[in-house]
Design an enzyme around this catalytic site. Structure first.
Site: not given
Length: 181
Positions: A134, A131
């Site tokens: 993130c 991700c």
């Protein structure tokens, strides 16, 4: 099971992985709680039961119950957030970025351990789970907290090693199963 036993489970075709695991185990760049929490969180992120068991055994006595719980929480909450925010990041329709996530994630604000440790563990798990949104978010918080880029790189290196250990063990087990047929 410990890291030593785990090393024995790594097939010869993955000798570099075995050597990297040895280097990681002896690395003293990070403090004990930071290192062992990182190992637990990333082991859980691999989803490999042998790796998780070995790393949790290795971390026993090195992490407080609160730190062990926080490391597990980092892996659990990132399993959710990484899927959601990777979708938000990759979807062509940018309306999703303006919508509330409606996901409970109180542990991020109150992990029960040093916030920088929890963020570092979350970043490493996010690297395993792929991700980018993130990763950027956790890196920003870590840099603002004064965590060095070297420590961040070490955490991601550990995540990469942990993932390769899990893959190597699984590939070796699959080869044995095929040979037995």
């Amino acid at each position: 099971m410990t890291i030593e036993v785990l090393k024995e489970r790594i097939p010869d075709f993955a000798k570099d992985v075995r050597l990297n695991l040895s280097s990681m185990a002896s690395d003293e760049t990070l403090g004990e709680q930071t290192k062992y929490g990182l190992l637990v969180a990333t082991a859980i992120a691999t989803r490999n039961v042998e790796v998780i068991a070995a790393i949790e055994a290795e971390a026993a006595g090195k992490l407080s119950p609160a730190a062990l719980g926080a490391a597990k929480s980092a892996a659990a909450i990132m399993a959710m957030n990484n899927v959601y925010y990777r979708f938000v990041h990759l979807a062509s329709n940018k309306d999703y970025a303006t919508m509330p996530a409606r996901l409970r994630m109180n542990v991020i604000a109150n992990p029960g351990v040093d916030k920088a440790d929890f963020e570092l563990w979350s970043l490493a798990v996010s690297a395993i789970n792929g991700c980018g949104m993130c990763i950027d978010s956790h890196e920003k918080v870590l840099l603002q907290a004064g965590v060095s880029t070297a420590a961040i790189q070490t955490a991601v290196r550990f995540a990469a090693i942990m993932q390769s250990v899990a893959v190597s063990i699984e590939a070796g087990a699959a080869s044995l199963a095929v040979a037995a047929e």
